[in-house]
Design a protein around this motif. Structure first.
Motif, PDB file in Angstrom:
ATOM      1  N   ARG A  47      -5.865   2.154   4.819  1.00 14.46           N
ATOM      2  CA  ARG A  47      -5.021   3.391   3.534  1.00 14.46           C
ATOM      3  C   ARG A  47      -5.384   4.653   3.892  1.00 14.46           C
ATOM      4  O   ARG A  47      -4.917   5.306   3.328  1.00 14.46           O
ATOM      5  CB  ARG A  47      -6.329   3.003   2.910  1.00 14.46           C
ATOM      6  N   ALA A  82      -9.487  -0.555   5.075  1.00 14.93           N
ATOM      7  CA  ALA A  82      -9.880   0.734   4.276  1.00 14.93           C
ATOM      8  C   ALA A  82      -9.541   2.637   5.231  1.00 14.93           C
ATOM      9  O   ALA A  82      -9.084   3.244   5.032  1.00 14.93           O
ATOM     10  CB  ALA A  82     -11.216   1.236   4.101  1.00 14.93           C
ATOM     11  N   GLU A  97       0.901  -1.346   0.271  1.00 14.68           N
ATOM     12  CA  GLU A  97       0.042   0.025   0.303  1.00 14.68           C
ATOM     13  C   GLU A  97       0.910   1.331   0.321  1.00 14.68           C
ATOM     14  O   GLU A  97       0.684   2.251  -0.692  1.00 14.68           O
ATOM     15  CB  GLU A  97      -1.155  -0.276   1.250  1.00 14.68           C
TER      16      GLU A  97
END
Length: 237
Positions: free
Chosen positions: A220, A217, A166
């Protein structure tokens, strides 16, 4: 630091307290690891750490386009942001590797960190050419990212690699944005950023190939927010 005697086909206990003819080996403990990382951090921050690959921009040439003052200042701000990004990536991966118990994954993290050293050197060289400087907050960026790497390493190998994937995914987007923002005639900065982006894609795919899983989520989103704060600050400071 502890010294442990050894000999071919035997162990330390086999020596009976006698020093074997083959010599001594040193067992690396936590204190050694911490001192190694501290020394590494100092070399990274002062720009003296050795890098492997030549600068993709090549040597400066007399026919390189001359940037205006505004273009030079903007290019320097972007390259300073990129330099900070590499400071953070270097610290992040070394922090993750320090507590990683899987030797194969540890090598993946350290190899990525080594390539980030190349990026650091290239960005620093371009900043020098633009008569500008790295971020004054680099020690803070390094310490924070190293601590984040230590924390990420405790989430387990799949999420540890997911954090790497990521990070690189967001860096790719960030570098693509800089290629759109850099002056078109600034070929030297653009060559550096292009090679950096290609390397980051390789780091992401390597993490994915070794079992990275997507991060939740909220994680992130927090990473994007932190990146935005860093970018806005490093451009000026």
């Amino acid at each position: 630091m502890e010294q442990v005697a050894y000999r071919a086909g035997g162990t330390a206990a086999d020596t009976g307290g006698r020093r074997p003819a083959s010599g001594w080996r040193r067992r690396t403990g936590w204190l050694d690891a911490v001192l190694i990382e501290a020394g590494r951090a100092l070399r990274i921050l002062d720009g003296s750490v050795a890098h492997e690959r030549a600068n993709p921009a090549g040597p400066a040439a007399a026919d390189d386009p001359v940037l205006s003052e505004a273009e030079s200042r903007h290019a320097a701000g972007l390259m300073r942001v990129n330099h900070v990004g590499e400071i953070c990536a270097q610290a992040l991966y070394r922090g993750q590797a320090l507590l990683c118990r899987d030797e194969g994954i540890r090598r993946v993290l350290l190899r990525a960190a080594e390539e980030e050293v190349d990026h650091l050197a290239w960005c620093r060289q371009r900043l020098d050419e633009l008569h500008d400087r790295p971020s004054l907050l680099n020690p803070l960026w390094y310490a924070g990212s190293f601590g984040l790497g230590l924390a990420a390493s405790r989430a387990g190998i799949p999420y540890n690699l997911g954090f790497m994937a990521e990070t690189e995914r967001q860096v790719e987007e960030h570098l693509d944005g800089h290629l759109n923002e850099l002056p078109q005639q600034d070929r030297r900065s653009r060559r550096v950023v292009t090679q950096m982006r290609d390397d980051e894609i390789g780091h992401r795919t390597t993490a994915e190939d070794h079992g990275a899983v997507p991060l939740p989520a909220p994680v992130r989103g927090a990473m994007r927010l932190m990146s935005k704060v860093m970018t806005m600050t490093a451009y000026r400071v």
